[in-house]
Design a protein around this motif. Sequence first.
Motif, PDB file in Angstrom:
ATOM      1  N   LYS A 100       0.832  -1.211   0.000  1.00 42.65           N
ATOM      2  CA  LYS A 100       0.000   0.000   0.000  1.00 42.65           C
ATOM      3  C   LYS A 100       0.865   1.258   0.000  1.00 42.65           C
ATOM      4  CE  LYS A 100      -1.798  -1.103   3.931  1.00 42.65           C
ATOM      5  NZ  LYS A 100      -1.101  -2.378   4.231  1.00 42.65           N
ATOM      6  N   SER A 101       1.814   1.292   0.945  1.00 45.91           N
ATOM      7  CA  SER A 101       2.683   2.471   1.017  1.00 45.91           C
ATOM      8  C   SER A 101       3.478   2.630  -0.263  1.00 45.91           C
ATOM      9  CB  SER A 101       3.650   2.351   2.187  1.00 45.91           C
ATOM     10  OG  SER A 101       2.949   2.282   3.393  1.00 45.91           O
ATOM     11  N   THR A 102       3.973   1.519  -0.761  1.00 39.52           N
ATOM     12  CA  THR A 102       4.772   1.560  -1.982  1.00 39.52           C
ATOM     13  C   THR A 102       3.975   2.175  -3.122  1.00 39.52           C
ATOM     14  OG1 THR A 102       5.977  -0.395  -1.282  1.00 39.52           O
ATOM     15  CG2 THR A 102       6.030   0.132  -3.625  1.00 39.52           C
TER      16      THR A 102
ATOM     17  N   PHE B 222       3.157  11.077   6.010  1.00 32.64           N
ATOM     18  CA  PHE B 222       3.851   9.796   6.067  1.00 32.64           C
ATOM     19  C   PHE B 222       3.318   8.918   7.193  1.00 32.64           C
ATOM     20  CE2 PHE B 222       6.518  12.647   3.779  1.00 32.64           C
ATOM     21  CZ  PHE B 222       7.123  11.875   2.819  1.00 32.64           C
ATOM     22  N   GLN B 223       3.670   7.634   7.059  1.00 35.11           N
ATOM     23  CA  GLN B 223       3.196   6.658   8.043  1.00 35.11           C
ATOM     24  C   GLN B 223       3.717   6.988   9.443  1.00 35.11           C
ATOM     25  OE1 GLN B 223       3.726   2.737   6.535  1.00 35.11           O
ATOM     26  NE2 GLN B 223       2.708   1.733   8.225  1.00 35.11           N
ATOM     27  N   LYS B 224       5.018   7.355   9.503  1.00 36.20           N
ATOM     28  CA  LYS B 224       5.587   7.748  10.793  1.00 36.20           C
ATOM     29  C   LYS B 224       5.618   9.268  10.860  1.00 36.20           C
ATOM     30  CE  LYS B 224       8.991   4.626  10.401  1.00 36.20           C
ATOM     31  NZ  LYS B 224      10.402   4.303  10.340  1.00 36.20           N
TER      32      LYS B 224
ATOM     33  N   MET C 156      -2.319  10.116   2.215  1.00 33.74           N
ATOM     34  CA  MET C 156      -2.142   9.958   3.660  1.00 33.74           C
ATOM     35  C   MET C 156      -1.889   8.497   3.970  1.00 33.74           C
ATOM     36  SD  MET C 156      -5.289  12.318   4.881  1.00 33.74           S
ATOM     37  CE  MET C 156      -4.702  13.446   6.099  1.00 33.74           C
ATOM     38  N   ASP C 157      -0.720   8.241   4.566  1.00 31.76           N
ATOM     39  CA  ASP C 157      -0.341   6.868   4.887  1.00 31.76           C
ATOM     40  C   ASP C 157      -0.635   6.608   6.362  1.00 31.76           C
ATOM     41  OD1 ASP C 157       0.667   4.357   4.842  1.00 31.76           O
ATOM     42  OD2 ASP C 157       2.577   4.902   3.894  1.00 31.76           O
ATOM     43  N   GLU C 158      -1.708   5.946   6.623  1.00 32.65           N
ATOM     44  CA  GLU C 158      -2.135   5.656   8.001  1.00 32.65           C
ATOM     45  C   GLU C 158      -2.036   6.881   8.906  1.00 32.65           C
ATOM     46  OE1 GLU C 158      -0.770   1.997   9.760  1.00 32.65           O
ATOM     47  OE2 GLU C 158      -0.196   1.288   7.779  1.00 32.65           O
ATOM     48  N   PRO C 159      -2.742   7.935   8.583  1.00 34.24           N
ATOM     49  CA  PRO C 159      -2.589   9.175   9.358  1.00 34.24           C
ATOM     50  C   PRO C 159      -3.118   9.051  10.773  1.00 34.24           C
ATOM     51  CG  PRO C 159      -4.425   9.382   7.855  1.00 34.24           C
ATOM     52  CD  PRO C 159      -3.764   8.079   7.526  1.00 34.24           C
TER      53      PRO C 159
HETATM   54 MG   LIG Z   1       2.890   1.147   4.901  1.00 32.37          MG
END
Ligand SMILES: [Mg+2]
Lengths: 440, 253
Positions: B44-46, B92-94, B173-176
Amino acid sequence: MTDLSSTEPATHRSLKVADARTKKRNAAEKRFRAYGIVAIAIGGLFLLALTYNILKAGLPAFTQYVVELEVTLTQDEFDAAESQMLKTAAYTDIFIGNFEANLEERGVEVPYDGDAIERLLGKVGGDIRSYYRENLDDIGQPVTFQLQTSSRVEGYFKGRVNRDTIVDSRFLMGSDLDIVDALRDAGVLTSRFNWAFVTGTDSGVDNPGGAGIGASAIGSFFMMLVVLFLSLPIGVAASIYLEEFAPKNRLTDLVEVNISNLAAVPSIVFGILGLSVFIQFAHLPQSAPLVGGLVLTLMTLPTIIISTRASLKSVPPSIRDAALGIGASKMQSVFHHVLPLAMPGILTGTIIGLAQALGETAPLLLIGMVGFVAREYPDGVVSGFMDPNSAMPAQIYTWAARADVGFYEKAWGGIIILLIFLLLMNALAIFLRKKFERRW
Amino acid sequence: MTDYKISAKGVQVYYGDNHAIKDVNVDIEDKTVTAFIGPSGCGKSTFLRTLNRMNDTIDICRVEGDILIDGEDIYDPAVDPVQLRAKVGMVFQKPNPFPKSIYDNVAYGPKIHGLARNKAELDEIVEKSLRKAAIWDEAKDRLNAPGTGLSGGQQQRLCIARAIATAPEVLLMDEPCSALDPIATAQVEELIDELRQSFSVVIVTHSMQQAARVSQKTAFFHLGNLVEYGETDKIFTNPEDSRTESYISGRIG
Ligand SMILES: [Mg+2]
Ligand SMILES: Nc1ncnc2c1ncn2[C@@H]1O[C@H](COP(=O)(O)OP(=O)(O)OP(=O)(O)O)[C@@H](O)[C@H]1O
């Protein structure tokens, strides 16, 4: 499914009683701490011994022994002396006249002659004559002369020359020591801080008393300017390019390996390189701080590049992502975000590199920056870079190699001054790091 | 075709030999929220990072296929990725705030893109962005305090504020909400809904409920494949693929 009940401990043990495993672990930890403390103690001991030795041998270089004498030269005496054949001898006679009167006034009774005066104070006539020829207005006025004692007399005060072992020679007779003692008791001969050592230039091989480290300190200063203004921008630019922009391929790998190898090349190799490239090929002047600076720049660059790259690497990649993610260019991300975070590390590396360069001797000897070159001050900025000069470590090396024991303490004294410079640089590094280090 | 904001055709992503995204075709509409769901490590992130070319920064990463935004191929050599990323913002995720003040974190984007003509305008953008990201109340008294001194959830909202301050057209938005409490999550979801009025939002989430709540379209990824893509309602009530059904009902992942 595992049976949960089977994982329960067979017996309940108290947390207050350490089991065998914990005891072993704690003992190992205690041992390790003890090793550390011992290592630090040994290091501290060596440091103490070194500091003590340096101070003991070097501090005498900062003391000077002078004979203070008020002389009044009338216009008639001046004219009479200038019209004679042996002018300095005439001035010596005038000096002795004044000296005698002075001693009588103080009630000092000690036999001496003109030769003894020369053994103790050198050629006073010449000193006095050149003073009056330059300051004609002082004729007729009382002038206080401070005449430096010869290095043998200094040696007597500093313990190098001993009454029991002294052998009469044309430099110093046993009877001279009686004069010296009498003068000192009368307060005519006093000690004072030897500013000439801090600010002076190198002297002849037979005059350790007149040697000073000032000129070579200036040489070191101009060299450090060259090193700083070349190696910092080149080193930081190269590191930023290699770390942030360069593609990772064979070529950049090769460059990287070579930079690491260069950092380990003995400094004398850089000296040979500087001799053949800068002096023999590019025809830059010999013994010039500019050339010394160029050689030391070559030597310092790898250090700066390696430490700069390490500190760039330690900046978390998420910061770069964050900047790029809101549409900053690569350069903006590096200059606005990465570089400020890497700054403390870059500065520390740079100052360590500079400190190394400041203490480097071997390559300087090869390009002719030996100590005895430092005979006069440069008379301007250009001359500071281009005129022959020495540097502090090369000067110290030259003194240490001279036969006259008087130079021995000069070498140690020079080391004290060099160390003071290094301490100042390190203090600056710590200050800058604290200033740039933002703890958040 | 050009009705779609983003359209990806035959996208393959490789990390060295690792084939992380396998032949993904997806059309993302303007003014909608699209959710990417799928088990951890499915890509997903990729895939999200291919949409604003953040993968360019990874040396070993290789992207094939076409990705069009507003009908333009973003991997075209003429496209400047810097300009692209101003248009396609990312959270970002982090959480990764800059080690600068809260104010500077938000103001940085508008500053480098010249979105504010003076300090007053900049102040306004900062306040508006922080308000939208539901962190204004916590941050307004400490705008000059370091952004990294905030809690994890506050940092994530600060990063959201930073992303919307540059006024992107697409927000990735990556897992915001992974580090947010239910109240902040609700506020961010409200924000996403609001952003939908003018932007298209792509959100990666591990929370099925969140995907169901905020998105209109949902894409389910599994082992680098796009298994199913369609109306959120349909995916959650009547999925076509058995893998989708097992994932949603908690049997794989
Ligand atoms: Mg990810
Ligand atoms: N920088 C990278 N270098 C090499 N491989 C990577 C990199 N990033 C991701 N991968 C690989 O690509 C695959 C997909 O990873 P990705 O981060 O896209 O997963 P994800 O769906 O976002 O998972 P999660 O839900 O845990 O965040 C994984 O197999 C991962 O190992």
